[in-house]
Scaffold this motif. Structure first.
Motif, mmCIF file in Angstrom:
data_model
loop_
_atom_site.group_PDB
_atom_site.id
_atom_site.type_symbol
_atom_site.label_atom_id
_atom_site.label_comp_id
_atom_site.label_asym_id
_atom_site.label_seq_id
_atom_site.Cartn_x
_atom_site.Cartn_y
_atom_site.Cartn_z
ATOM 1 N N ILE A 1 6.034 -19.902 -2.116
ATOM 2 C CA ILE A 1 5.972 -18.455 -2.192
ATOM 3 C C ILE A 1 4.666 -18.063 -0.813
ATOM 4 C CG2 ILE A 1 5.372 -16.202 -3.403
ATOM 5 C CD1 ILE A 1 7.828 -17.856 -4.527
ATOM 6 N N VAL A 2 5.310 -16.670 -0.174
ATOM 7 C CA VAL A 2 4.307 -15.456 0.493
ATOM 8 C C VAL A 2 2.955 -15.145 0.335
ATOM 9 C CG1 VAL A 2 4.033 -15.407 2.901
ATOM 10 C CG2 VAL A 2 6.338 -16.558 2.913
ATOM 11 N N ALA A 3 2.089 -15.787 -0.058
ATOM 12 C CA ALA A 3 1.373 -15.171 -0.803
ATOM 13 C C ALA A 3 0.376 -13.624 -0.063
ATOM 14 C CB ALA A 3 0.428 -15.997 -1.558
ATOM 15 N N VAL A 4 0.183 -12.820 0.317
ATOM 16 C CA VAL A 4 -0.485 -11.734 1.261
ATOM 17 C C VAL A 4 -1.222 -10.823 0.213
ATOM 18 C CG1 VAL A 4 -0.134 -10.562 2.649
ATOM 19 C CG2 VAL A 4 1.564 -11.919 2.599
ATOM 20 N N GLU A 5 -2.145 -11.414 0.237
ATOM 21 C CA GLU A 5 -3.565 -10.571 -0.208
ATOM 22 C C GLU A 5 -4.155 -9.440 0.800
ATOM 23 O OE1 GLU A 5 -6.780 -12.389 -1.549
ATOM 24 O OE2 GLU A 5 -5.424 -14.740 -1.859
ATOM 25 N N PHE A 6 -4.034 -8.428 0.978
ATOM 26 C CA PHE A 6 -4.466 -7.042 1.419
ATOM 27 C C PHE A 6 -5.377 -6.518 1.182
ATOM 28 C CE2 PHE A 6 -0.528 -5.754 -1.390
ATOM 29 C CZ PHE A 6 -1.108 -4.767 -1.350
ATOM 30 N N LYS A 7 -6.181 -5.558 1.508
ATOM 31 C CA LYS A 7 -6.751 -4.448 1.017
ATOM 32 C C LYS A 7 -6.851 -3.276 1.540
ATOM 33 C CE LYS A 7 -10.335 -4.976 5.078
ATOM 34 N NZ LYS A 7 -11.353 -5.083 5.691
ATOM 35 N N LYS A 8 -7.259 -2.295 0.397
ATOM 36 C CA LYS A 8 -6.781 -0.723 1.235
ATOM 37 C C LYS A 8 -7.312 -0.296 2.118
ATOM 38 C CE LYS A 8 -7.266 2.949 -1.431
ATOM 39 N NZ LYS A 8 -8.146 3.914 -2.391
ATOM 40 N N VAL A 9 -6.985 -0.247 3.371
ATOM 41 C CA VAL A 9 -7.639 0.802 4.535
ATOM 42 C C VAL A 9 -7.970 2.203 4.236
ATOM 43 C CG1 VAL A 9 -8.360 -1.591 5.659
ATOM 44 C CG2 VAL A 9 -6.672 0.019 6.187
ATOM 45 N N TRP A 10 -6.880 2.625 3.810
ATOM 46 C CA TRP A 10 -7.192 4.462 3.945
ATOM 47 C C TRP A 10 -5.403 4.447 2.807
ATOM 48 C CZ3 TRP A 10 -9.623 7.632 6.774
ATOM 49 C CH2 TRP A 10 -9.324 8.427 6.616
ATOM 50 N N ILE B 1 -5.251 -9.657 4.321
ATOM 51 C CA ILE B 1 -6.951 -10.758 4.495
ATOM 52 C C ILE B 1 -6.911 -11.744 4.558
ATOM 53 C CG2 ILE B 1 -7.787 -7.811 4.014
ATOM 54 C CD1 ILE B 1 -8.502 -9.279 1.202
ATOM 55 N N SER B 2 -5.171 -11.745 3.678
ATOM 56 C CA SER B 2 -4.945 -13.627 3.264
ATOM 57 C C SER B 2 -3.547 -13.967 3.689
ATOM 58 C CB SER B 2 -5.906 -14.232 2.073
ATOM 59 O OG SER B 2 -5.494 -15.246 2.114
ATOM 60 N N VAL B 3 -3.785 -15.013 4.636
ATOM 61 C CA VAL B 3 -1.402 -14.609 4.624
ATOM 62 C C VAL B 3 -1.525 -17.208 4.090
ATOM 63 C CG1 VAL B 3 0.434 -15.185 5.423
ATOM 64 C CG2 VAL B 3 -1.094 -13.426 6.064
ATOM 65 N N ASP B 4 -0.715 -17.047 3.090
ATOM 66 C CA ASP B 4 -1.116 -18.417 2.650
ATOM 67 C C ASP B 4 0.882 -18.793 2.051
ATOM 68 O OD1 ASP B 4 -0.961 -21.074 1.933
ATOM 69 O OD2 ASP B 4 -3.118 -20.689 0.626
ATOM 70 N N THR B 5 0.556 -19.840 1.645
ATOM 71 C CA THR B 5 2.137 -20.605 1.326
ATOM 72 C C THR B 5 1.676 -21.957 -0.078
ATOM 73 O OG1 THR B 5 2.502 -22.780 3.125
ATOM 74 C CG2 THR B 5 3.999 -20.115 3.419
ATOM 75 N N ILE B 6 2.552 -20.859 -1.031
ATOM 76 C CA ILE B 6 2.088 -21.541 -2.462
ATOM 77 C C ILE B 6 3.027 -21.664 -3.000
ATOM 78 C CG2 ILE B 6 0.828 -21.527 -3.978
ATOM 79 C CD1 ILE B 6 -0.685 -19.332 -2.716
ATOM 80 N N SER C 1 3.978 -10.866 -3.047
ATOM 81 C CA SER C 1 4.798 -11.891 -3.151
ATOM 82 C C SER C 1 6.370 -12.428 -1.643
ATOM 83 C CB SER C 1 4.633 -13.186 -4.699
ATOM 84 O OG SER C 1 3.235 -12.661 -4.459
ATOM 85 N N GLY C 2 6.854 -13.359 -1.270
ATOM 86 C CA GLY C 2 7.375 -12.980 -0.784
ATOM 87 C C GLY C 2 8.540 -14.522 -0.651
ATOM 88 N N THR D 1 -2.846 -7.725 10.442
ATOM 89 C CA THR D 1 -1.834 -6.265 10.205
ATOM 90 C C THR D 1 -1.535 -5.255 9.308
ATOM 91 O OG1 THR D 1 0.080 -8.512 11.131
ATOM 92 C CG2 THR D 1 1.145 -6.560 10.200
ATOM 93 N N LYS D 2 -1.351 -4.209 9.533
ATOM 94 C CA LYS D 2 -1.765 -3.564 8.880
ATOM 95 C C LYS D 2 -0.350 -2.427 8.379
ATOM 96 C CE LYS D 2 -6.217 -1.305 11.000
ATOM 97 N NZ LYS D 2 -6.423 -2.624 11.254
ATOM 98 N N GLN D 3 -0.218 -2.771 7.130
ATOM 99 C CA GLN D 3 1.358 -1.424 6.895
ATOM 100 C C GLN D 3 1.224 0.033 6.286
ATOM 101 O OE1 GLN D 3 3.144 -3.702 4.156
ATOM 102 N NE2 GLN D 3 4.367 -2.385 3.464
ATOM 103 N N ILE D 4 1.917 0.938 6.128
ATOM 104 C CA ILE D 4 2.301 2.288 5.935
ATOM 105 C C ILE D 4 2.829 2.269 4.588
ATOM 106 C CG2 ILE D 4 1.883 4.586 5.645
ATOM 107 C CD1 ILE D 4 2.031 4.482 8.778
ATOM 108 N N VAL D 5 2.054 1.962 3.695
ATOM 109 C CA VAL D 5 3.078 2.064 1.894
ATOM 110 C C VAL D 5 3.422 3.345 1.721
ATOM 111 C CG1 VAL D 5 3.085 1.674 -0.675
ATOM 112 C CG2 VAL D 5 1.762 0.118 1.730
ATOM 113 N N THR D 6 4.722 2.799 1.748
ATOM 114 C CA THR D 6 5.673 4.565 1.764
ATOM 115 C C THR D 6 5.905 4.462 -0.223
ATOM 116 O OG1 THR D 6 7.344 3.984 2.057
ATOM 117 C CG2 THR D 6 6.024 4.476 3.538
ATOM 118 N N ASP D 7 6.001 5.022 -0.756
ATOM 119 C CA ASP D 7 6.687 5.652 -2.292
ATOM 120 C C ASP D 7 8.224 5.469 -1.857
ATOM 121 O OD1 ASP D 7 8.022 8.170 -1.172
ATOM 122 O OD2 ASP D 7 6.412 9.224 -2.512
ATOM 123 N N PHE D 8 9.221 5.538 -2.798
ATOM 124 C CA PHE D 8 10.791 5.492 -1.985
ATOM 125 C C PHE D 8 11.316 6.635 -1.096
ATOM 126 C CE2 PHE D 8 15.260 5.189 -3.677
ATOM 127 C CZ PHE D 8 15.621 3.193 -3.187
#
Length: 194
Positions: A181-190, A127-132, A91-92, A109-116
């Motif tokens: 709120i920019v609500a972004v749903e995503f799926k893990k692809v890797w 997979i979904s972007v909405d403003t709520i 959420s943004g 759009t893909k993103q590589i999630v990292t640790d700190f």
């Protein structure tokens, strides 16, 4: 591309759940191996592994890499929740996108999630972007963002209100129940689920 990473750090927020378990502590003592541009080597290694399994993406540019939240404990916990598939949303604050003149996230759009510490943990795809409006966030969405089924909406509202309030106050603004709120749903692809 790093300014967008800084911006994403500000808006991609997760929240504390009931778990007290420390996540990623084994990475805290490791020496970081960086590439020329200051990005951990594990990021390019993960992307290479992904494109070997999915050669149709071999010519794509490596996605942005970043962590969720603004502190080590939460960033590492949220990376683990993303890796296990429990966290499937972020959420943004819409006004921050406007303030920084940043494009909204887009589907695909893909993103590589990292640790700190910048170590790659997972690749996600929007997979979904909405403003709520804040007060219209659903329990189901809160579950995806929080990675928990225990009082997700209550926890989501408290944590996100506090987090967004701190950023808004810096500019002399206050949060409202109707803030977008920019609500972004995503799926893990890797990596793939075992």
């Amino acid at each position: 591309m790093r300014p967008i990473s800084i911006f994403l750090l500000l808006i991609l927020v997760g929240c504390k759940n009931e778990s007290k378990r420390e996540i990623g502590t084994e990475n805290q003592s490791e020496v970081t191996t960086e590439t020329e541009d200051g990005i951990d080597k594990s990021v390019s290694e993960m992307w290479n592994d992904f494109t070997e399994s999915y050669p149709e993406f071999k010519n794509d540019e490596i996605p942005e890499s970043d962590f969720f939240h603004n502190n080590e404990k939460d960033a590492n916990r949220l990376a683990e929740l993303t890796l296990t598939g429990k966290k499937r949303a972020s959420s943004g604050l819409y006004s921050l996108y406007q303030q920084y003149k940043a494009d909204l996230p887009t589907v695909g759009t893909k993103q590589i999630v990292t640790d700190f510490n910048g170590k790659a943990k997972a690749i996600i795809e929007n997979i979904s972007v909405d403003t709520i409006p804040f007060n219209k966030i659903s329990k189901e969405y809160a579950e995806m963002d929080m990675g928990t089924y225990v009082e997700p909406l209550t926890k989501w509202k408290k944590a996100h209100w506090d987090f967004f309030e701190s950023f808004l106050k810096e500019n002399g603004n206050e949060p409202t129940e109707k803030m977008l709120i920019v609500a972004v749903e995503f799926k893990k692809v890797w990596p793939k689920n075992e």
